[in-house]
Design a protein around this motif. Sequence first.
Motif, PDB file in Angstrom:
ATOM      1  N   ALA A 111      12.076  -0.996  -9.436  1.00  0.00           N
ATOM      2  CA  ALA A 111      11.679  -0.937  -8.021  1.00  0.00           C
ATOM      3  C   ALA A 111      12.570  -1.773  -7.128  1.00  0.00           C
ATOM      4  O   ALA A 111      12.955  -1.343  -6.038  1.00  0.00           O
ATOM      5  CB  ALA A 111      10.229  -1.342  -7.867  1.00  0.00           C
ATOM      6  N   ALA A 112      12.913  -2.971  -7.588  1.00  0.00           N
ATOM      7  CA  ALA A 112      13.750  -3.833  -6.758  1.00  0.00           C
ATOM      8  C   ALA A 112      15.093  -3.175  -6.498  1.00  0.00           C
ATOM      9  O   ALA A 112      15.599  -3.150  -5.379  1.00  0.00           O
ATOM     10  CB  ALA A 112      13.948  -5.179  -7.450  1.00  0.00           C
TER      11      ALA A 112
ATOM     12  N   ARG B 171       0.668  -7.470   4.109  1.00  0.00           N
ATOM     13  CA  ARG B 171       0.335  -7.887   2.742  1.00  0.00           C
ATOM     14  C   ARG B 171      -0.859  -8.823   2.715  1.00  0.00           C
ATOM     15  O   ARG B 171      -1.720  -8.738   1.841  1.00  0.00           O
ATOM     16  CB  ARG B 171       1.536  -8.602   2.119  1.00  0.00           C
ATOM     17  N   PRO B 200       2.794 -17.546  -2.921  1.00  0.00           N
ATOM     18  CA  PRO B 200       3.115 -16.629  -4.019  1.00  0.00           C
ATOM     19  C   PRO B 200       2.527 -15.237  -3.803  1.00  0.00           C
ATOM     20  O   PRO B 200       3.158 -14.237  -4.143  1.00  0.00           O
ATOM     21  CB  PRO B 200       2.503 -17.320  -5.244  1.00  0.00           C
ATOM     22  N   PRO B 204       6.319 -11.195  -2.231  1.00  0.00           N
ATOM     23  CA  PRO B 204       7.041  -9.910  -2.144  1.00  0.00           C
ATOM     24  C   PRO B 204       7.283  -9.492  -0.705  1.00  0.00           C
ATOM     25  O   PRO B 204       8.371  -9.030  -0.354  1.00  0.00           O
ATOM     26  CB  PRO B 204       6.080  -8.926  -2.831  1.00  0.00           C
ATOM     27  N   ARG B 273      19.643 -11.019 -13.311  1.00  0.00           N
ATOM     28  CA  ARG B 273      18.271 -11.495 -13.288  1.00  0.00           C
ATOM     29  C   ARG B 273      17.472 -10.914 -14.438  1.00  0.00           C
ATOM     30  O   ARG B 273      16.637 -11.555 -15.041  1.00  0.00           O
ATOM     31  CB  ARG B 273      17.668 -11.112 -11.942  1.00  0.00           C
TER      32      ARG B 273
ATOM     33  N   PRO C   3       0.262 -12.861  -9.053  1.00  0.00           N
ATOM     34  CA  PRO C   3       1.066 -12.182  -8.018  1.00  0.00           C
ATOM     35  C   PRO C   3       2.122 -11.294  -8.675  1.00  0.00           C
ATOM     36  O   PRO C   3       2.572 -11.565  -9.764  1.00  0.00           O
ATOM     37  CB  PRO C   3       1.716 -13.330  -7.244  1.00  0.00           C
ATOM     38  N   SER C   4       2.450 -10.237  -7.984  1.00  0.00           N
ATOM     39  CA  SER C   4       3.368  -9.260  -8.547  1.00  0.00           C
ATOM     40  C   SER C   4       4.721  -9.896  -8.849  1.00  0.00           C
ATOM     41  O   SER C   4       5.332 -10.517  -8.001  1.00  0.00           O
ATOM     42  CB  SER C   4       3.534  -8.104  -7.561  1.00  0.00           C
ATOM     43  N   ARG C   5       5.185  -9.706 -10.062  1.00  0.00           N
ATOM     44  CA  ARG C   5       6.478 -10.314 -10.417  1.00  0.00           C
ATOM     45  C   ARG C   5       7.559  -9.269 -10.541  1.00  0.00           C
ATOM     46  O   ARG C   5       8.714  -9.572 -10.638  1.00  0.00           O
ATOM     47  CB  ARG C   5       6.373 -11.043 -11.762  1.00  0.00           C
ATOM     48  N   THR C   6       7.103  -8.008 -10.581  1.00  0.00           N
ATOM     49  CA  THR C   6       8.098  -6.991 -10.903  1.00  0.00           C
ATOM     50  C   THR C   6       9.176  -6.900  -9.834  1.00  0.00           C
ATOM     51  O   THR C   6      10.339  -7.157 -10.077  1.00  0.00           O
ATOM     52  CB  THR C   6       7.441  -5.603 -11.020  1.00  0.00           C
ATOM     53  N   MET C   7       8.778  -6.597  -8.631  1.00  0.00           N
ATOM     54  CA  MET C   7       9.765  -6.112  -7.691  1.00  0.00           C
ATOM     55  C   MET C   7      10.501  -7.198  -6.943  1.00  0.00           C
ATOM     56  O   MET C   7      11.671  -7.421  -7.096  1.00  0.00           O
ATOM     57  CB  MET C   7       9.035  -5.210  -6.697  1.00  0.00           C
ATOM     58  N   GLY C   9      10.458 -10.431  -6.891  1.00  0.00           N
ATOM     59  CA  GLY C   9      11.067 -11.601  -7.502  1.00  0.00           C
ATOM     60  C   GLY C   9      12.547 -11.338  -7.646  1.00  0.00           C
ATOM     61  O   GLY C   9      13.391 -12.164  -7.321  1.00  0.00           O
TER      62      GLY C   9
END
Lengths: 297, 275, 382
Positions: A111-112, B171, B200, B204, B273, C3-7, C9
């Motif tokens: 997604a990123a 959000r 936190p 996003p 990353r 908290p969402s870490r996928t995107m 971050g």
Amino acid sequence: MASADSRPADTADPRRRSFRFLLSPPAVVLALFLILPVLLMVVVSFRPDLSGNLLGAFAPTLKQYQQAFAGAGYWRSLGISALTALGVAAIATTLAYPIAYFLAFRAGKRAALYLILLLVPFWTSYLLRVMAWKVMLGEGGVINSVLLWSGAISQPLDALLYNRGAVIVTLVYVWIPFAALPILAGLGRIDIRLHDAAADLYASPWQQLRRVTLPLSLPGVVAAFFMVFIPTVGEYVTPLLVGGTGGSMYGNIIQDFFTRAANWPLGSALSVIMLSATLGLVVVGLRIVDPRRLLAR
Amino acid sequence: MVDVRVIQPLATPLPAARPGRLRLPALRGYFWLMIALLYLPIAILFVFSVNANTTLAFPLKGWTLDWYAKLFATPQLLDAVRRSVIVAISSSIVATALGTMVAILLSRFNFRGRDALTGLAMLPLIVPYVVLAVALLILFHALGIPLSIATVAIAHVVVALPYTTLIVLARLIGFDQQLEEVAMDLGASYPATLRLVVLPIAAPAIVSAAITAFTVSFDEFALALFLAGGDQTFPVYLYGQLRYATTLPVLIATAVLLMAATLVLLVVAERVRRR
Amino acid sequence: MRPSRTMTGRVAVALATLALVAAACGAAGTSPTATSQPTLGPTEIPTLAPTDVPPDQVTGTLSVLDWTGYDAEWAWQDFKNTYKNAKVTFAFGDSDAEQYGQMKAGGTFDVFHPYTGWLQFYVDEGLAAEIDTTKLKNWDKVPDSFKKIGQINGKQYFVPWDWGFTSILYRTDKITTPVDSWSILFDPKYKGHLSMWDDGPGAVTVSSYVHGYNETAITADQLASIKAEWTAQATLNKAYWTAETDLVQMMSSGEAWAAYAWQGAYATLLGKGVPVAYATPKEGRNSWVGVYGIRKDSPNYDLALKFLDAKLGLLTGQNLVANYYYGSANGDVMKGITDPTLKQAFSVDDPSILTKTNFTPNLTAAQRDAWTAMWTEVKASQ
């Protein structure tokens, strides 16, 4: 369910100091660099002309507003701009929703990366991208060349560019990735387990979308809509590049008075009118789509 | 917690198997179609940047890397790009910070000036940039503040604020405050709660907001023109050079290079990353 | 709930990386200072009068408000070569209106660069200082017609520098009979293939040429008929152009067949091999002139004068012609042009051209306000 209204910031609130800390920087910046200039603009709109010391005293006059109200073309342009902005905002938000949905629920680990892919073109100059697009759409451009060569048409299409339609298409094209962002932010707060719960209750995928996802993502959608609508009313760059003669918008008029005519008083008066009109539309819009109702569960 | 009213009694009989989630291969295809459309003009720009044509018109006339060479030999152009990056980074950091503050205020507090703050934060969206530019110009001159990239950055903070606020707000709104209440019940001060719980959660969106603010600033022209003094940013330089038809290809080469560099940089960062 | 870490971050890291790299690029050395434009020919060293300070000892900083591109060293080559210890800083405006605005808002520039049509305002608002032409060594190279351009109320407030024609540029393969009048812009035969410059005073100028009005004394009735005329013309227009690049693109792609154009576009298209011609209408071509002025009460008057004098230098003028296809006010520069494309563009071989040319007059503020409002209404009514 706790709502945002549960803790009033009165003297008993332990968050009082944090409140002041959070409020001060934005307030100072906004007061100094936004309110003050806007007030200045309103003051200038009452000037008869630009002569003399700009910050000095002058005899206020309604001359500029009279001229603005008298010119039928200005009102027509404002109305058309507002309608165009509404259309662009609605279409862009709708087309952006699947993108945001895809990024939030389908893209997974990538997604990123996909988000980056979506936004990077915007670090290329907008002007040059639109110029390239004109190469595609123009009479001697790529689309026409292909259509002519394949025999689908015998004369180049001249309706692809330099009209209001081209303005709308270009604006939608530009806004879609931006509109996706608030929607994405809104979708992000939806717990995926809600979908599972709905499925457990035998809701079909479409019902999940309609009954769970869409309502919960509405704040993001509303944010996206207004984020696109409001600046588009005063948009001037795109009409300038692809609008041709018939695609001019209200923003072009204001722009002209500041950059081609050095007639700041009239330009300011027209700006004040546009500001009031847009604010009015937003207030009406917010009444219809009451965000507070959206938040109550 | 699910609101049970969400599911109505079904008019059709229950399906044999438990329904899955909304799976549309078309969704993925739609996304890639969008990407293709977005990058099409860039592909065209790339073609013209290695082409000997000095106008954006077909037919093409032979390949050349001259424009890229000329790009690096034009100090004003390189300086302009450098300034744009600096302004964009600094203004996006400040705008994101301020926008996050406003978003927290609007979503977590109830106070008298709330509607006013909302309106004020959204106001830059309605004010035409050229009007704001002229007004700020008069203001800076009156206050004796010299024009530089700093004054441009200030203006960019103001215009990026609505975007950052909206994104973070989308959000935070309705995001359950229970966690914060729990944290404070457990003895955490509010600043600590903000730091360890709210931020936190909002992270996003904060990143999205920062990227948006950067984008808004990097390509912004009207404010940069009036408020930069002698320090041109890239869009200002670009708009100026376009008056003269001879310099177009070098500008295109710059834009393509910028974009390619950004893309490569971010993809590499992403790969690193994930490793 | 973690908290969402996928995107984001990852996006955060990406952004931070970009930030660090960009900051590093910004902090690393300055860009090279070598000029990018070729120099053409010897520098003109001004002869020293007994009381003059030697050029090497001239110091100070000059602040110039100019158009983008003119900060390049080729544009002030003579000054740079002669006064090695003087510094010049530039600020920019994208149009005459913006530059006027910057000056009005209190900008403390020493030198500024307006174009014909705007000169009156600076004098009326007390923003321009009188030029002491006795200190300009290159003044005698400027033709008299240009000198007059820089005079307001009988006094010399401006030094002319760059100039160009405006006329009708047309595709000879699409319009086979030679164009001889400005009225082609109103010809319904070419509907959808005309392009006018997006400028109200320009439109009024064209109309006054076609109908024989006195440009400096347009009456309210005349203005009304001009407005009606251009409102009708808007339906014949493909698009208005603002920057020369737009026009060049429209003409080379064949979307525009005839347009109001400066000779820069003409020279560019000629050089690309596009079949175009630059008309000499029976009403006469238009010419615009760019001038340099010194701000009233500027503390650097003498340095500014030296700058203006050097602007009129041979090398600077040659660079101007070569880079932007604009004419130089220095007559020697124009006589020395050898490139056939440029000779054709400037009608160098036709000495009578200047007699068939109408120079843009200076407007009063009231005229400018009325004409731009008229034009805005024309565009708004589409």
